[in-house]
Design a protein around this motif. Structure first.
Motif, PDB file in Angstrom:
ATOM      1  N   ASP A 104       0.786  -1.232   0.000  1.00 10.27           N
ATOM      2  CA  ASP A 104       0.000   0.000   0.000  1.00 10.27           C
ATOM      3  C   ASP A 104       0.818   1.282   0.000  1.00 10.27           C
ATOM      4  OD1 ASP A 104      -2.111  -1.693   0.116  1.00 10.27           O
ATOM      5  OD2 ASP A 104      -2.806  -1.108   2.109  1.00 10.27           O
ATOM      6  N   SER A 105       2.095   1.197   0.295  1.00  9.61           N
ATOM      7  CA  SER A 105       2.856   2.415   0.539  1.00  9.61           C
ATOM      8  C   SER A 105       3.575   2.972  -0.683  1.00  9.61           C
ATOM      9  CB  SER A 105       3.883   2.169   1.654  1.00  9.61           C
ATOM     10  OG  SER A 105       4.802   1.151   1.269  1.00  9.61           O
ATOM     11  N   GLY A 106       3.448   2.343  -1.833  1.00 13.72           N
ATOM     12  CA  GLY A 106       4.136   2.841  -3.022  1.00 13.72           C
ATOM     13  C   GLY A 106       3.597   4.186  -3.489  1.00 13.72           C
ATOM     14  N   LEU A 107       4.472   5.043  -3.976  1.00 17.19           N
ATOM     15  CA  LEU A 107       4.063   6.378  -4.417  1.00 17.19           C
ATOM     16  C   LEU A 107       3.118   6.300  -5.612  1.00 17.19           C
ATOM     17  CD1 LEU A 107       7.419   8.370  -4.113  1.00 17.19           C
ATOM     18  CD2 LEU A 107       5.407   8.515  -2.645  1.00 17.19           C
ATOM     19  N   MET A 108       3.344   5.360  -6.512  1.00 10.49           N
ATOM     20  CA  MET A 108       2.483   5.268  -7.689  1.00 10.49           C
ATOM     21  C   MET A 108       1.060   4.888  -7.284  1.00 10.49           C
ATOM     22  SD  MET A 108       4.186   6.189 -10.274  1.00 10.49           S
ATOM     23  CE  MET A 108       3.084   5.656 -11.576  1.00 10.49           C
ATOM     24  N   ALA A 109       0.954   3.964  -6.325  1.00  9.03           N
ATOM     25  CA  ALA A 109      -0.378   3.557  -5.850  1.00  9.03           C
ATOM     26  C   ALA A 109      -1.083   4.730  -5.193  1.00  9.03           C
ATOM     27  CB  ALA A 109      -0.254   2.394  -4.867  1.00  9.03           C
ATOM     28  N   LEU A 110      -0.332   5.524  -4.397  1.00 12.40           N
ATOM     29  CA  LEU A 110      -0.917   6.681  -3.739  1.00 12.40           C
ATOM     30  C   LEU A 110      -1.393   7.710  -4.758  1.00 12.40           C
ATOM     31  CD1 LEU A 110      -1.592   8.240  -1.174  1.00 12.40           C
ATOM     32  CD2 LEU A 110       0.733   9.153  -1.181  1.00 12.40           C
ATOM     33  N   SER A 111      -0.586   7.930  -5.811  1.00 13.30           N
ATOM     34  CA  SER A 111      -0.961   8.905  -6.838  1.00 13.30           C
ATOM     35  C   SER A 111      -2.267   8.501  -7.515  1.00 13.30           C
ATOM     36  CB  SER A 111       0.155   9.016  -7.878  1.00 13.30           C
ATOM     37  OG  SER A 111       1.343   9.485  -7.270  1.00 13.30           O
ATOM     38  N   GLY A 112      -2.396   7.241  -7.847  1.00 10.29           N
ATOM     39  CA  GLY A 112      -3.625   6.775  -8.474  1.00 10.29           C
ATOM     40  C   GLY A 112      -4.821   6.899  -7.546  1.00 10.29           C
ATOM     41  N   ASP A 113      -4.628   6.561  -6.292  1.00  5.87           N
ATOM     42  CA  ASP A 113      -5.710   6.681  -5.328  1.00  5.87           C
ATOM     43  C   ASP A 113      -6.124   8.133  -5.152  1.00  5.87           C
ATOM     44  OD1 ASP A 113      -5.719   3.986  -4.959  1.00  5.87           O
ATOM     45  OD2 ASP A 113      -4.600   4.010  -3.078  1.00  5.87           O
ATOM     46  N   CYS A 114      -5.147   9.039  -5.184  1.00  8.25           N
ATOM     47  CA  CYS A 114      -5.429  10.448  -4.960  1.00  8.25           C
ATOM     48  C   CYS A 114      -6.284  11.016  -6.091  1.00  8.25           C
ATOM     49  CB  CYS A 114      -4.123  11.227  -4.842  1.00  8.25           C
ATOM     50  SG  CYS A 114      -4.325  12.871  -4.137  1.00  8.25           S
ATOM     51  N   LEU A 115      -5.975  10.637  -7.313  1.00  8.22           N
ATOM     52  CA  LEU A 115      -6.771  11.106  -8.449  1.00  8.22           C
ATOM     53  C   LEU A 115      -8.217  10.635  -8.325  1.00  8.22           C
ATOM     54  CD1 LEU A 115      -4.267  10.543 -11.396  1.00  8.22           C
ATOM     55  CD2 LEU A 115      -5.049  12.734 -10.481  1.00  8.22           C
ATOM     56  N   ILE A 118     -10.041  12.689  -5.540  1.00 13.83           N
ATOM     57  CA  ILE A 118     -10.423  14.032  -5.955  1.00 13.83           C
ATOM     58  C   ILE A 118     -11.670  13.982  -6.832  1.00 13.83           C
ATOM     59  CG2 ILE A 118      -9.705  16.007  -7.366  1.00 13.83           C
ATOM     60  CD1 ILE A 118      -6.857  15.497  -6.396  1.00 13.83           C
ATOM     61  N   TRP A 119     -11.766  12.967  -7.682  1.00 15.82           N
ATOM     62  CA  TRP A 119     -12.903  12.845  -8.584  1.00 15.82           C
ATOM     63  C   TRP A 119     -14.169  12.423  -7.845  1.00 15.82           C
ATOM     64  CZ3 TRP A 119     -14.062  14.375 -13.297  1.00 15.82           C
ATOM     65  CH2 TRP A 119     -15.156  13.789 -13.954  1.00 15.82           C
ATOM     66  N   ASP A 120     -14.016  11.482  -6.895  1.00 14.81           N
ATOM     67  CA  ASP A 120     -15.171  10.936  -6.183  1.00 14.81           C
ATOM     68  C   ASP A 120     -14.770  10.656  -4.737  1.00 14.81           C
ATOM     69  OD1 ASP A 120     -17.369   9.625  -5.207  1.00 14.81           O
ATOM     70  OD2 ASP A 120     -17.283   7.940  -6.606  1.00 14.81           O
ATOM     71  N   ILE A 121     -15.301  11.458  -3.801  1.00 15.06           N
ATOM     72  CA  ILE A 121     -14.899  11.341  -2.402  1.00 15.06           C
ATOM     73  C   ILE A 121     -15.231   9.983  -1.809  1.00 15.06           C
ATOM     74  CG2 ILE A 121     -17.042  12.249  -1.431  1.00 15.06           C
ATOM     75  CD1 ILE A 121     -15.347  13.743   0.614  1.00 15.06           C
ATOM     76  N   SER A 122     -16.237   9.296  -2.377  1.00 14.63           N
ATOM     77  CA  SER A 122     -16.619   7.982  -1.840  1.00 14.63           C
ATOM     78  C   SER A 122     -15.531   6.942  -2.053  1.00 14.63           C
ATOM     79  CB  SER A 122     -17.927   7.508  -2.472  1.00 14.63           C
ATOM     80  OG  SER A 122     -17.754   7.285  -3.868  1.00 14.63           O
ATOM     81  N   ARG A 196     -18.047  16.532   6.842  1.00 20.13           N
ATOM     82  CA  ARG A 196     -18.322  16.457   5.407  1.00 20.13           C
ATOM     83  C   ARG A 196     -17.500  15.349   4.749  1.00 20.13           C
ATOM     84  NH1 ARG A 196     -17.984  21.552   4.085  1.00 20.13           N
ATOM     85  NH2 ARG A 196     -20.178  21.987   3.657  1.00 20.13           N
ATOM     86  N   LEU A 197     -16.238  15.244   5.098  1.00 20.54           N
ATOM     87  CA  LEU A 197     -15.402  14.169   4.560  1.00 20.54           C
ATOM     88  C   LEU A 197     -15.936  12.802   4.975  1.00 20.54           C
ATOM     89  CD1 LEU A 197     -11.769  15.529   4.987  1.00 20.54           C
ATOM     90  CD2 LEU A 197     -12.709  14.585   2.894  1.00 20.54           C
ATOM     91  N   ALA A 198     -16.284  12.671   6.250  1.00 21.14           N
ATOM     92  CA  ALA A 198     -16.769  11.385   6.755  1.00 21.14           C
ATOM     93  C   ALA A 198     -18.061  10.988   6.055  1.00 21.14           C
ATOM     94  CB  ALA A 198     -16.992  11.471   8.264  1.00 21.14           C
ATOM     95  N   ARG A 199     -18.907  11.960   5.812  1.00 19.86           N
ATOM     96  CA  ARG A 199     -20.159  11.652   5.133  1.00 19.86           C
ATOM     97  C   ARG A 199     -19.894  11.165   3.713  1.00 19.86           C
ATOM     98  NH1 ARG A 199     -24.390  15.351   2.338  1.00 19.86           N
ATOM     99  NH2 ARG A 199     -26.213  14.011   2.354  1.00 19.86           N
ATOM    100  N   GLY A 200     -18.999  11.825   2.989  1.00 19.82           N
ATOM    101  CA  GLY A 200     -18.670  11.405   1.632  1.00 19.82           C
ATOM    102  C   GLY A 200     -18.040  10.030   1.574  1.00 19.82           C
ATOM    103  N   MET A 201     -17.311   9.674   2.638  1.00 16.49           N
ATOM    104  CA  MET A 201     -16.634   8.378   2.687  1.00 16.49           C
ATOM    105  C   MET A 201     -17.505   7.303   3.326  1.00 16.49           C
ATOM    106  SD  MET A 201     -12.952   9.868   3.941  1.00 16.49           S
ATOM    107  CE  MET A 201     -12.246   8.250   4.238  1.00 16.49           C
ATOM    108  N   GLY A 202     -18.745   7.655   3.706  1.00 14.70           N
ATOM    109  CA  GLY A 202     -19.621   6.678   4.338  1.00 14.70           C
ATOM    110  C   GLY A 202     -19.231   6.339   5.753  1.00 14.70           C
ATOM    111  N   ARG A 203     -18.575   7.278   6.456  1.00 12.59           N
ATOM    112  CA  ARG A 203     -18.111   7.021   7.820  1.00 12.59           C
ATOM    113  C   ARG A 203     -18.912   7.811   8.858  1.00 12.59           C
ATOM    114  NH1 ARG A 203     -13.840   4.129   8.424  1.00 12.59           N
ATOM    115  NH2 ARG A 203     -13.467   4.946  10.527  1.00 12.59           N
ATOM    116  N   LEU A 204     -20.056   8.358   8.458  1.00 11.70           N
ATOM    117  CA  LEU A 204     -20.902   9.105   9.388  1.00 11.70           C
ATOM    118  C   LEU A 204     -22.015   8.188   9.879  1.00 11.70           C
ATOM    119  CD1 LEU A 204     -20.847  12.069  10.363  1.00 11.70           C
ATOM    120  CD2 LEU A 204     -22.651  12.542   8.710  1.00 11.70           C
TER     121      LEU A 204
END
Length: 350
Positions: A104-115, A118-122, A196-204
């Motif tokens: 999980d800690s690779g930079l490439m994996a993080l970059s893909g997850d980040c994109l 940003i597109w979909d908070i869920s 707001r973040l928690a709600r978008g991630m389904g953690r509320l």
């Protein structure tokens, strides 16, 4: 002997009733004299340390880590907190933990997850939420956008996202009437962003979602909603007293974020169902800091939040009086039944 015994029971009954009455009157005469009082930060830390010494066994920690490693996406906030407990005990990390970290800690994996985040908070995980989305949600632009969008939806007769509207109004009003709740503007802003973040991630939690929606229904001047163009207009929407419970909860969640960090606060937010949970979690977080997550993982919600309060001396006196009264009544009843039975036996014999 019987007379002496009855006199003692009567004395015990009168004493118990007097103690109960005295404690009850103290509570009735002084609303601030609560049966449940807050523990100090030092007391919370000491108690949870004792609980951890009993509960955080190597076997339990291994089981908790194994369960967390099997999740998808993995919750590295929880995993790293559990790893710190292992390190404190001088124990090595399980092989499964180390393998999962490498994956999980690779930079490439993080970059893909980040994109994707940003597109979909869920799609955000706890690890990517702060890096990718939180900076956006911490700006006033996001709050103003939420209010203006709600106004447009309301004008056109479309469904209004009430929870997003409520958080946006609280965020915009953080420097105005809401500051009266005892939180700073930055603390309140952190609380709204966390929710707001928690709600978008389904953690509320569903309970907290319902409470926020209820506060918005009663606390917004809906007829003025389409007129909002800036912060002052948003503040004018508020019925402050109706909004106060939500503002208090948001402030407490901001305190959690201040004490533990935004990502840890996101992890802890599902523990909160109401204002009482939020206040107790805030007090636990301020007492424990970064250790709050590991305590929550090992001890669970109920024991962690209960560790922040204790029964007052007045309540103990009230309980002792009630118990004494019940025991006295029971003993007197037993004595009366015993006497009646003996009399009956004597009559049958004679």
């Amino acid at each position: 002997m019987k007379t002496l015994s009855r006199a003692f029971l009567l004395f015990l009954l009168i004493g118990s009733l007097a103690m109960t009455l005295r404690s009850g009157l103290q509570i009735a005469d002084n609303p601030a004299l609560s049966p449940i009082i807050d523990r100090t930060a030092a007391e919370i830390a000491a108690l949870t340390d004792r609980m951890m010494a009993r509960e955080a066994t190597p076997e339990r920690l291994d089981a908790l880590i194994t369960a967390r490693v099997a999740e998808e996406p993995r919750n590295w906030v929880a995993l790293q907190a559990l790893a710190e407990v292992l390190a404190e005990q001088g124990l090595s990390l399980p092989v499964a933990y180390q393998q999962a970290w490498e994956e999980d800690s690779g930079l490439m994996a993080l970059s893909g997850d980040c994109l994707g985040c940003i597109w979909d908070i869920s799609t955000c995980s706890l690890s990517t939420a702060l890096i990718c989305k939180a900076p956006i949600l911490l700006t006033p632009v996001e709050d103003l956008r939420g209010v203006v969008r709600a106004g447009a939806d309301y004008s056109m007769g479309q469904t209004v996202d009430q929870l997003d509207l409520g958080l946006s109004v609280v965020g915009l009003a953080a420097t105005a009437a809401i500051v009266g709740t005892g939180g700073t503007s930055a603390t309140i802003k952190a609380g709204t962003a966390t929710i707001r973040l928690a709600r978008g991630m389904g953690r509320l939690s569903p309970a907290l979602t319902a409470r926020v929606a209820g506060a918005v229904t009663d606390g917004i001047r809906w007829a003025d909603l389409p007129k909002v163009r800036g912060t002052d207009d948003a503040v004018a929407l508020l019925r402050v007293e109706a909004f106060r419970p939500l503002a208090d909860t948001v402030t407490d969640l901001g305190r959690v974020a201040d004490a533990t960090g935004p990502v840890s606060a996101l992890h802890l937010l599902p523990l909160v169902d109401d204002a009482v949970d939020a206040r107790r979690l805030a007090r636990a977080s301020e007492a424990l800091g970064a250790r709050t997550v590991s305590r929550a993982e090992v001890l669970g919600k109920s024991r962690l939040l209960r560790a922040t309060v204790r029964i007052s001396d007045t309540a103990i006196g009230l309980i002792a009086g009630l118990v004494g009264t019940l025991i006295s009544l029971a003993l007197m009843l037993v004595g009366a039944v015993q006497t009646a039975v003996l009399r009956g036996l004597r009559r049958s014999v004679t």
